[in-house]
Design a protein around this motif. Structure first.
Motif, PDB file in Angstrom:
ATOM      1  N   PHE A  81     -39.317  66.418 -14.443  1.00  0.00           N
ATOM      2  CA  PHE A  81     -40.011  65.464 -13.579  1.00  0.00           C
ATOM      3  C   PHE A  81     -41.410  65.170 -14.099  1.00  0.00           C
ATOM      4  N   PHE A  82     -41.858  63.935 -13.887  1.00  0.00           N
ATOM      5  CA  PHE A  82     -43.250  63.627 -14.212  1.00  0.00           C
ATOM      6  C   PHE A  82     -43.762  62.522 -13.300  1.00  0.00           C
ATOM      7  N   SER A  83     -45.082  62.497 -13.151  1.00  0.00           N
ATOM      8  CA  SER A  83     -45.708  61.573 -12.204  1.00  0.00           C
ATOM      9  C   SER A  83     -46.739  60.747 -12.963  1.00  0.00           C
ATOM     10  N   PRO A  84     -47.357  59.760 -12.296  1.00  0.00           N
ATOM     11  CA  PRO A  84     -48.467  59.074 -12.965  1.00  0.00           C
ATOM     12  C   PRO A  84     -49.594  60.088 -13.211  1.00  0.00           C
ATOM     13  N   ALA A  85     -50.509  59.762 -14.099  1.00  0.00           N
ATOM     14  CA  ALA A  85     -51.717  60.579 -14.234  1.00  0.00           C
ATOM     15  C   ALA A  85     -52.439  60.500 -12.884  1.00  0.00           C
ATOM     16  N   PRO A  86     -53.144  61.573 -12.465  1.00  0.00           N
ATOM     17  CA  PRO A  86     -53.725  61.610 -11.115  1.00  0.00           C
ATOM     18  C   PRO A  86     -54.526  60.365 -10.749  1.00  0.00           C
ATOM     19  N   ALA A  87     -55.208  59.765 -11.719  1.00  0.00           N
ATOM     20  CA  ALA A  87     -56.021  58.585 -11.405  1.00  0.00           C
ATOM     21  C   ALA A  87     -55.138  57.401 -11.004  1.00  0.00           C
ATOM     22  N   ASP A  88     -53.858  57.441 -11.398  1.00  0.00           N
ATOM     23  CA  ASP A  88     -52.966  56.299 -11.127  1.00  0.00           C
ATOM     24  C   ASP A  88     -52.007  56.554  -9.970  1.00  0.00           C
ATOM     25  N   PHE A  89     -52.234  57.634  -9.194  1.00  0.00           N
ATOM     26  CA  PHE A  89     -51.286  57.962  -8.119  1.00  0.00           C
ATOM     27  C   PHE A  89     -51.023  56.782  -7.183  1.00  0.00           C
ATOM     28  N   ASN A  90     -52.051  55.942  -6.971  1.00  0.00           N
ATOM     29  CA  ASN A  90     -51.855  54.859  -5.999  1.00  0.00           C
ATOM     30  C   ASN A  90     -51.526  53.517  -6.629  1.00  0.00           C
ATOM     31  N   GLU A  91     -51.203  53.525  -7.927  1.00  0.00           N
ATOM     32  CA  GLU A  91     -50.898  52.254  -8.585  1.00  0.00           C
ATOM     33  C   GLU A  91     -49.663  51.610  -7.978  1.00  0.00           C
ATOM     34  N   GLU A  92     -49.604  50.276  -8.081  1.00  0.00           N
ATOM     35  CA  GLU A  92     -48.430  49.540  -7.614  1.00  0.00           C
ATOM     36  C   GLU A  92     -47.171  50.078  -8.294  1.00  0.00           C
ATOM     37  N   ILE A  93     -46.082  50.069  -7.551  1.00  0.00           N
ATOM     38  CA  ILE A  93     -44.814  50.535  -8.117  1.00  0.00           C
ATOM     39  C   ILE A  93     -44.286  49.513  -9.116  1.00  0.00           C
ATOM     40  N   GLY A 122     -57.246  69.131   1.511  1.00  0.00           N
ATOM     41  CA  GLY A 122     -56.100  70.029   1.631  1.00  0.00           C
ATOM     42  C   GLY A 122     -54.807  69.246   1.819  1.00  0.00           C
ATOM     43  N   GLU A 123     -54.922  67.936   1.872  1.00  0.00           N
ATOM     44  CA  GLU A 123     -53.764  67.061   2.003  1.00  0.00           C
ATOM     45  C   GLU A 123     -53.164  66.917   0.601  1.00  0.00           C
ATOM     46  N   VAL A 124     -51.872  67.187   0.443  1.00  0.00           N
ATOM     47  CA  VAL A 124     -51.290  67.044  -0.897  1.00  0.00           C
ATOM     48  C   VAL A 124     -51.187  65.557  -1.207  1.00  0.00           C
ATOM     49  N   GLN A 125     -51.762  65.163  -2.315  1.00  0.00           N
ATOM     50  CA  GLN A 125     -51.685  63.753  -2.697  1.00  0.00           C
ATOM     51  C   GLN A 125     -50.344  63.486  -3.347  1.00  0.00           C
ATOM     52  N   LEU A 126     -49.625  62.517  -2.825  1.00  0.00           N
ATOM     53  CA  LEU A 126     -48.334  62.200  -3.431  1.00  0.00           C
ATOM     54  C   LEU A 126     -48.435  60.872  -4.157  1.00  0.00           C
ATOM     55  N   PRO A 127     -47.892  60.821  -5.375  1.00  0.00           N
ATOM     56  CA  PRO A 127     -47.909  59.548  -6.092  1.00  0.00           C
ATOM     57  C   PRO A 127     -46.935  58.576  -5.428  1.00  0.00           C
ATOM     58  N   ARG A 128     -47.154  57.279  -5.637  1.00  0.00           N
ATOM     59  CA  ARG A 128     -46.233  56.303  -5.060  1.00  0.00           C
ATOM     60  C   ARG A 128     -44.891  56.306  -5.767  1.00  0.00           C
ATOM     61  N   GLN A 129     -44.907  56.687  -7.038  1.00  0.00           N
ATOM     62  CA  GLN A 129     -43.676  56.623  -7.816  1.00  0.00           C
ATOM     63  C   GLN A 129     -43.585  57.863  -8.698  1.00  0.00           C
ATOM     64  N   GLN A 130     -42.355  58.370  -8.890  1.00  0.00           N
ATOM     65  CA  GLN A 130     -42.170  59.497  -9.812  1.00  0.00           C
ATOM     66  C   GLN A 130     -40.964  59.207 -10.691  1.00  0.00           C
ATOM     67  N   TRP A 131     -40.943  59.886 -11.830  1.00  0.00           N
ATOM     68  CA  TRP A 131     -39.878  59.642 -12.804  1.00  0.00           C
ATOM     69  C   TRP A 131     -39.246  60.961 -13.233  1.00  0.00           C
ATOM     70  N   ALA A 132     -38.128  60.844 -13.927  1.00  0.00           N
ATOM     71  CA  ALA A 132     -37.540  62.037 -14.528  1.00  0.00           C
ATOM     72  C   ALA A 132     -36.939  61.660 -15.870  1.00  0.00           C
ATOM     73  N   LEU A 133     -36.971  62.627 -16.766  1.00  0.00           N
ATOM     74  CA  LEU A 133     -36.224  62.504 -18.011  1.00  0.00           C
ATOM     75  C   LEU A 133     -34.920  63.247 -17.773  1.00  0.00           C
ATOM     76  N   LEU A 134     -33.777  62.572 -17.994  1.00  0.00           N
ATOM     77  CA  LEU A 134     -32.480  63.226 -17.835  1.00  0.00           C
ATOM     78  C   LEU A 134     -31.894  63.443 -19.221  1.00  0.00           C
ATOM     79  N   GLU A 135     -31.405  64.629 -19.469  1.00  0.00           N
ATOM     80  CA  GLU A 135     -30.720  64.878 -20.737  1.00  0.00           C
ATOM     81  C   GLU A 135     -29.290  65.288 -20.405  1.00  0.00           C
ATOM     82  N   PHE A 136     -28.325  64.482 -20.874  1.00  0.00           N
ATOM     83  CA  PHE A 136     -26.926  64.683 -20.480  1.00  0.00           C
ATOM     84  C   PHE A 136     -26.223  65.679 -21.397  1.00  0.00           C
TER      85      PHE A 136
END
Length: 574
Positions: A335-347, A382-396
């Motif tokens: 799993f990976f997320s935007p860099a913290p500065a981009d957590f609120n970027e448009e999806i 103390g509020e966990v900041q959640l990014p608007r979008q998250q991704w994953a690398l899948l290896e089959f």
């Protein structure tokens, strides 16, 4: 005008033994013996129970336009779980209406919850059917139905099916052993509800042709016929279609819909396509498509969302059953997320930006996840900041053939079927597939996912006003050369630069360009004096002395980023 047939695909879903098949049978038989079916020619074709699809035809209701015509409900029975996921995801684009069958004596069960999840991902409308009301004692039947109806309404409150119709029936009173003479209860009311819920599905003929084949047989002298549902695009007489599983391309010789020859069919249609002869055994089920429109991939980047009913965290490096297009394979996730500065970027819908930096995550971030150190640094409240979008690398574990942009579902199908827990873990969209077997070398280095590394050590002693010796930042065997030139910070506030190793035991020298503050020097000098005293009287053992060293040792902190797929393992500091 020839009477038109409007086809609406109804997915019949439910927990094992909720009576789905009996309901499909009751609907199609009631349908085919109902009033509109009195004419002999329509009785002959009234019900076609081929292919695990039964059909129910009724006069076109007024809300669907004027003129003569018939409304055909194709009941897509989705048996078993893995195939349920396959059928639905495969048919996600073409299930127009979902019928969720619930055993009225049991209420929501594991798979009913899973069906609900899949329905929300794949479908716009739903009708809930409370089946087996014949098992309720007659005196209490009405109140039991009302109670269960209220319960279901509550369950559906936070889903997109809030307020959907709930109908009570007994598809096969007396159970499977009962004589056929027993008439089903409530089924004609259910047909009326289905008619009221029917709508003109939006179909899109553009895009690549893709069809899910559920039946394949040959006709002597004609060729091989494949029947199924068109998932996307359209097909015409004379087109070339590819059978990716067999790596062959065939020409469309003839086509049939509703037992009538046609020259064109599009998304949502159920059609039989005849092509030049091949052995039907080679393709029991599978996909056919516009030549070269599918790709076979070894890994993929997806954007994803966790399914709220899934218990437990989604961990990086975990294995899931991954359903992509029409195949389910095992795959490992990161799993990976935007860099913290981009957590609120448009999806970003349906595209992945390789220019950006992304932050590696040990698990998918959700309200209940243990937020990692890096994220804690960005939230004060103390509020966990959640990014608007998250991704994953899948290896089959083995390559998968699928469309370029398709729905992906991750589940834990090895969980015990009777354990009352939702096995669907996440759903998402495939953004980028990796066709090269050597994607580790050729592709992954382009993916800029980094980890933040934080190492801490301690100042051992002062060398002079502009340098100190540090320890405990590196293991003995670490090659300190690769860290030379990196910036560090002392807990007393000074900035330093790693200058090189010192001796053999993993100690190192730090240069302090702006010089040590007087206070720091005093602190460190006091500490080393204490130490030498302790060294003279042998009462204190060496290892204890280092513990009693300083009440507040001066710590050294080293922060850097490292890109996960960088073959050189470079350390980067902003």
């Amino acid at each position: 005008a020839s009477s038109r047939v409007l086809n609406v695909n109804v997915g019949v879903l439910g927990h094992i033994d909720s009576g789905k098949t009996a309901l499909a049978r009751a609907l199609s038989t009631t349908g085919s013996t109902a009033a509109f079916d009195r004419a002999p020619q329509s009785r002959a074709r009234g019900i076609t129970l081929d292919l695990g699809f039964s059909c129910l035809r009724t006069a076109l209701p007024p809300q669907l336009g004027p003129g003569p015509g018939e409304l055909q409900f194709t009941l897509v029975d989705c048996p078993g779980h893995a195939s349920l996921i396959r059928t639905i995801i495969g048919g996600a684009q073409i299930i127009d209406l979902m019928m969720l069958v619930i055993d009225v004596t049991k209420g929501m069960q594991t798979q009913s919850a899973e069906c609900l999840v899949i329905g929300q991902i794949a479908c716009q409308k739903m009708v809930v059917v409370l089946n087996k009301i014949d098992l309720l004692p007659e005196g209490k039947r009405q109140s039991a139905i009302e109670k269960m109806t209220k319960k279901m309404q509550k369950t559906l409150e936070n889903t997109k099916f809030c307020g959907c119709p709930i109908v009570a029936v007994a598809a096969k009173p007396g159970g499977p052993e009962a004589p056929e003479s027993e008439n089903p209860l409530g089924v004609s009311e259910l047909i009326e509800v289905l008619k009221s819920q029917a709508y003109l599905p939006s179909r899109d003929p553009s895009g690549h042709f893709l069809m899910a084949v559920d039946h394949c047989f040959s006709i002597k002298g004609q060729g091989t016929v494949m029947t199924g549902t068109i998932l996307s695009g359209s097909v015409s007489l004379g087109d070339n279609v590819e059978i990716p599983a067999l790596k062959v391309t065939k020409k469309v010789k003839s086509m049939q819909m509703f037992h009538t020859p046609v020259t064109y069919a599009m998304q949502g249609d159920r059609v039989g396509i005849c092509v030049t002869q091949f052995d039907p055994k080679l393709l029991e089920r599978g996909l056919i498509c516009t030549p070269e429109s599918l790709h076979t991939i070894h890994a993929a980047i997806i954007s994803l969302k966790k399914i709220q009913y899934f218990r437990g965290a989604l961990q990086t490096k975990a294995k899931f059953h991954i359903t992509v297009g029409h195949e389910t394979v095992m795959g490992r996730v990161m799993f990976f997320s935007p860099a913290p500065a981009d957590f609120n970027e448009e999806i970003q819908e349906n595209v992945f930006d390789f220019e950006k930096d992304y932050l590696y995550q040990e698990e998918y971030l959700s309200k209940d996840s243990n937020s990692s150190q890096e994220n804690k640094e960005n939230d004060q409240a103390g509020e966990v900041q959640l990014p608007r979008q998250q991704w994953a690398l899948l290896e089959f574990e083995k390559p998968v053939t699928c469309p370029k942009l398709c729905l992906v579902i991750g589940s834990k199908l090895d969980t015990d079927i009777h354990a009352n827990t939702c096995r669907l873990a996440f759903h998402g969209v495939l953004l980028q597939g990796m066709e090269d077997k050597n994607y580790m070398e050729t592709f992954l280095p382009k993916l800029k996912v980094y980890k933040l590394k934080h190492k801490e050590g301690q100042v051992e002693r002062v060398m002079d006003d502009y340098s100190v010796i540090g320890r405990s930042l590196f293991k003995k065997e670490t090659n300190i050369q690769i860290f030379v030139g990196l910036k560090v910070k002392l807990s007393t506030g000074e900035d330093g630069i790693i200058d090189g190793g010192f001796g053999q035991s993993g100690k190192f020298k730090i240069r302090i360009p702006d010089g040590l503050k007087p206070d720091t020097k005093t602190l460190l000098t006091v500490a080393s004096k204490k130490k030498s005293k302790a060294g003279k009287g042998d009462t204190i053992k060496e290892d204890e002395s280092s513990k009693n060293d300083l009440a507040q040792p001066v710590t050294i902190s080293l922060l850097f980023k490292r890109y996960v797929f960088d073959t050189q393992k470079k350390m980067i500091q902003s």
